[in-house]
Write a protein that holds these residues in place. Structure first.
Motif, PDB file in Angstrom:
ATOM      1  N   ALA A  25       0.825  -1.206   0.000  1.00 13.66           N
ATOM      2  CA  ALA A  25       0.000   0.000   0.000  1.00 13.66           C
ATOM      3  C   ALA A  25       0.860   1.256   0.000  1.00 13.66           C
ATOM      4  CB  ALA A  25      -0.925  -0.004   1.219  1.00 13.66           C
ATOM      5  N   TRP A  26       1.934   1.264   0.799  1.00 19.50           N
ATOM      6  CA  TRP A  26       2.810   2.438   0.871  1.00 19.50           C
ATOM      7  C   TRP A  26       3.480   2.707  -0.478  1.00 19.50           C
ATOM      8  CZ3 TRP A  26       8.417   2.647   1.086  1.00 19.50           C
ATOM      9  CH2 TRP A  26       8.908   3.936   1.331  1.00 19.50           C
ATOM     10  N   CYS A  27       4.024   1.665  -1.085  1.00 20.14           N
ATOM     11  CA  CYS A  27       4.702   1.820  -2.377  1.00 20.14           C
ATOM     12  C   CYS A  27       3.718   2.229  -3.467  1.00 20.14           C
ATOM     13  CB  CYS A  27       5.412   0.531  -2.777  1.00 20.14           C
ATOM     14  SG  CYS A  27       6.840   0.112  -1.757  1.00 20.14           S
ATOM     15  N   ALA A  28       2.535   1.609  -3.468  1.00 19.64           N
ATOM     16  CA  ALA A  28       1.527   1.960  -4.461  1.00 19.64           C
ATOM     17  C   ALA A  28       1.074   3.405  -4.286  1.00 19.64           C
ATOM     18  CB  ALA A  28       0.343   1.013  -4.357  1.00 19.64           C
ATOM     19  N   GLY A  29       0.937   3.829  -3.030  1.00 18.55           N
ATOM     20  CA  GLY A  29       0.560   5.209  -2.769  1.00 18.55           C
ATOM     21  C   GLY A  29       1.625   6.189  -3.231  1.00 18.55           C
ATOM     22  N   GLY A  30       2.895   5.861  -2.965  1.00 21.40           N
ATOM     23  CA  GLY A  30       3.983   6.725  -3.410  1.00 21.40           C
ATOM     24  C   GLY A  30       4.054   6.819  -4.921  1.00 21.40           C
ATOM     25  N   ALA A  31       3.910   5.682  -5.597  1.00 22.88           N
ATOM     26  CA  ALA A  31       3.947   5.674  -7.058  1.00 22.88           C
ATOM     27  C   ALA A  31       2.769   6.454  -7.631  1.00 22.88           C
ATOM     28  CB  ALA A  31       3.948   4.240  -7.579  1.00 22.88           C
ATOM     29  N   SER A  32       1.579   6.267  -7.046  1.00 18.61           N
ATOM     30  CA  SER A  32       0.391   6.970  -7.538  1.00 18.61           C
ATOM     31  C   SER A  32       0.518   8.471  -7.329  1.00 18.61           C
ATOM     32  CB  SER A  32      -0.858   6.453  -6.814  1.00 18.61           C
ATOM     33  OG  SER A  32      -1.073   5.085  -7.085  1.00 18.61           O
ATOM     34  N   HIS A  33       1.088   8.856  -6.196  1.00 17.72           N
ATOM     35  CA  HIS A  33       1.282  10.286  -5.928  1.00 17.72           C
ATOM     36  C   HIS A  33       2.184  10.920  -6.983  1.00 17.72           C
ATOM     37  CE1 HIS A  33       2.308  14.029  -3.985  1.00 17.72           C
ATOM     38  NE2 HIS A  33       3.567  13.685  -3.954  1.00 17.72           N
ATOM     39  N   HIS A  34       3.297  10.257  -7.279  1.00 16.97           N
ATOM     40  CA  HIS A  34       4.227  10.824  -8.258  1.00 16.97           C
ATOM     41  C   HIS A  34       3.673  10.748  -9.677  1.00 16.97           C
ATOM     42  CE1 HIS A  34       7.666  11.741  -5.716  1.00 16.97           C
ATOM     43  NE2 HIS A  34       7.401  10.642  -5.045  1.00 16.97           N
ATOM     44  N   ALA A  35       2.896   9.704  -9.973  1.00 17.19           N
ATOM     45  CA  ALA A  35       2.330   9.578 -11.316  1.00 17.19           C
ATOM     46  C   ALA A  35       1.226  10.600 -11.550  1.00 17.19           C
ATOM     47  CB  ALA A  35       1.792   8.164 -11.520  1.00 17.19           C
ATOM     48  N   GLY A  36       0.467  10.903 -10.483  1.00 16.16           N
ATOM     49  CA  GLY A  36      -0.610  11.869 -10.617  1.00 16.16           C
ATOM     50  C   GLY A  36      -1.757  11.333 -11.467  1.00 16.16           C
ATOM     51  N   GLY A  37      -2.575  12.232 -11.971  1.00 15.76           N
ATOM     52  CA  GLY A  37      -3.649  11.848 -12.876  1.00 15.76           C
ATOM     53  C   GLY A  37      -4.685  10.949 -12.218  1.00 15.76           C
ATOM     54  N   GLU A  38      -5.268  10.074 -13.046  1.00 11.42           N
ATOM     55  CA  GLU A  38      -6.339   9.198 -12.575  1.00 11.42           C
ATOM     56  C   GLU A  38      -5.860   8.241 -11.495  1.00 11.42           C
ATOM     57  OE1 GLU A  38      -9.567   9.304 -13.178  1.00 11.42           O
ATOM     58  OE2 GLU A  38      -9.137  11.140 -14.293  1.00 11.42           O
ATOM     59  N   SER A  39      -4.597   7.822 -11.591  1.00 11.27           N
ATOM     60  CA  SER A  39      -4.069   6.877 -10.599  1.00 11.27           C
ATOM     61  C   SER A  39      -4.123   7.474  -9.196  1.00 11.27           C
ATOM     62  CB  SER A  39      -2.623   6.487 -10.939  1.00 11.27           C
ATOM     63  OG  SER A  39      -2.565   5.787 -12.160  1.00 11.27           O
ATOM     64  N   PHE A  40      -3.717   8.748  -9.072  1.00 17.13           N
ATOM     65  CA  PHE A  40      -3.704   9.373  -7.752  1.00 17.13           C
ATOM     66  C   PHE A  40      -5.121   9.684  -7.283  1.00 17.13           C
ATOM     67  CE2 PHE A  40      -2.653  13.051  -4.861  1.00 17.13           C
ATOM     68  CZ  PHE A  40      -2.132  12.255  -3.873  1.00 17.13           C
ATOM     69  N   LYS A  41      -5.998  10.074  -8.215  1.00 17.11           N
ATOM     70  CA  LYS A  41      -7.383  10.343  -7.836  1.00 17.11           C
ATOM     71  C   LYS A  41      -8.029   9.088  -7.270  1.00 17.11           C
ATOM     72  CE  LYS A  41      -8.299  14.046 -11.168  1.00 17.11           C
ATOM     73  NZ  LYS A  41      -9.093  14.463 -12.344  1.00 17.11           N
ATOM     74  N   ARG A  42      -7.785   7.947  -7.950  1.00 17.75           N
ATOM     75  CA  ARG A  42      -8.379   6.705  -7.460  1.00 17.75           C
ATOM     76  C   ARG A  42      -7.765   6.311  -6.125  1.00 17.75           C
ATOM     77  NH1 ARG A  42      -9.146   0.948 -10.696  1.00 17.75           N
ATOM     78  NH2 ARG A  42     -10.215  -0.113  -8.987  1.00 17.75           N
ATOM     79  N   TRP A  43      -6.462   6.538  -5.980  1.00 12.76           N
ATOM     80  CA  TRP A  43      -5.798   6.176  -4.719  1.00 12.76           C
ATOM     81  C   TRP A  43      -6.358   6.974  -3.555  1.00 12.76           C
ATOM     82  CZ3 TRP A  43      -3.073   2.526  -2.595  1.00 12.76           C
ATOM     83  CH2 TRP A  43      -2.426   2.782  -1.397  1.00 12.76           C
ATOM     84  N   THR A  44      -6.536   8.268  -3.735  1.00 12.51           N
ATOM     85  CA  THR A  44      -7.033   9.107  -2.639  1.00 12.51           C
ATOM     86  C   THR A  44      -8.483   8.743  -2.299  1.00 12.51           C
ATOM     87  OG1 THR A  44      -7.639  10.829  -4.241  1.00 12.51           O
ATOM     88  CG2 THR A  44      -5.514  11.026  -3.132  1.00 12.51           C
ATOM     89  N   GLN A  45      -9.234   8.270  -3.284  1.00 13.85           N
ATOM     90  CA  GLN A  45     -10.607   7.840  -3.010  1.00 13.85           C
ATOM     91  C   GLN A  45     -10.618   6.584  -2.152  1.00 13.85           C
ATOM     92  OE1 GLN A  45     -12.280   7.457  -6.917  1.00 13.85           O
ATOM     93  NE2 GLN A  45     -12.546   9.664  -7.182  1.00 13.85           N
TER      94      GLN A  45
END
Length: 283
Positions: free
Chosen positions: A263-283
């Motif tokens: 979860a931590w690594c996926a969150g870090g990657a999603s944060h840096h990638a931005g876009g839909e990936s980060f939006k879905r992660w924050t949801q």
């Protein structure tokens, strides 16, 4: 800002994400309560809350530095939230004691922990990353020498393979942080002071790319984290976008059973990638 249970605190670097501050600080409070009196974290989740004591008042006992890796990882949580060794916040003692512990167990060679090859590379890598990050955030000479020795030792060790991503990840990001320090100094008209081998960063990126994007495990999550940090161009790579989508789906399915490292690594990657990936992660 007033945070329940903590009072008024200076959010430091974390002010940009104030919507998540309460959850972050409650997690950090738990870490602070489970820090050993000598400044380290020993990984025992059953330990009763022990508070934090200054190292000078801790009982003397031999410690070969076997807790350096966990301590580095815990410190990165505080540093990533903007909490450092000084400031108007409740974690100054925890951060200060943790960093003092790392300095105390660092060998003359720069290695955190035993220097006889008996401990995993990851232990030194996590501790080195935390020390270099502390130097990046503070610019304090207190951490400069320790960071330089840690970096030298890190680069003298063979790069971990892609399957050992929990060693490759902190190694790559410690090198990246050191490179960021040099870049900042150059922008201010100063000379670089940390020796960073660019070839190692290149090799780490290649190793991370070799991890299949169809995997939905901690190895893949760590590989995506490395890719998004080391090269901004990777953040829109089709295979990485698909991989992050798969990771988010896997985390949704597993719920509370999700591996925290994944979860931590996926969150870090999603944060840096931005876009839909980060939006879905924050949801």
């Amino acid at each position: 800002m007033i945070i329940e249970g903590l009072g008024e605190v200076d959010l430091g670097l974390y002010d940009r994400y104030s919507a998540h501050v309460d959850a972050v600080d409650r997690a950090l409070r738990w870490l602070a309560e489970h820090q050993n009196a000598e400044g380290h974290w020993d990984g025992d989740p059953t330990r009763e809350a022990c508070g934090t004591k200054l190292l000078d008042s801790a009982p003397e006992r031999k410690d070969a530095g076997q807790h350096a890796g966990r301590t580095g990882l815990a410190l990165l949580a505080f540093l990533g939230a903007g909490y450092m060794i000084r400031g108007r916040h409740p974690f100054t003692t925890s951060v200060s004691c943790g960093l003092r512990y790392l300095k105390r167990v660092q060998r003359p060679s720069g290695c955190f922990g035993p220097d006889d090859g008996s401990m995993p590379v990851s232990i030194h890598a996590w501790a080195a990353w935390a020390m270099i990050e502390a130097y990046r955030l503070t610019g304090s000479p207190i951490f400069k020498g320790s960071s330089m020795r840690a970096l030298e030792r890190l680069q003298a060790t063979p790069l971990p393979p892609a399957e050992d991503m929990l060693a490759l990840l902190p190694t790559a990001l410690a090198l990246h942080t050191a490179r960021a320090i040099n870049q900042d100094r150059r922008q201010r008209g100063k000379s670089a002071e940390l020796a960073v081998r660019s070839s190692l960063l290149h090799d780490a990126l290649l190793a991370a790319r070799r991890v299949s994007s169809q995997r939905a495990d901690g190895v893949a999550a760590a590989a995506f984290f490395v890719r998004t940090v080391l090269d901004e161009g990777e953040r829109e790579a089709p295979d990485l976008v698909r991989g992050l989508r798969g990771l988010c789906a896997a985390i949704d399915a597993r719920g509370a059973e999700t591996d925290p490292v994944l979860a931590w690594c996926a969150g870090g990657a999603s944060h840096h990638a931005g876009g839909e990936s980060f939006k879905r992660w924050t949801q």
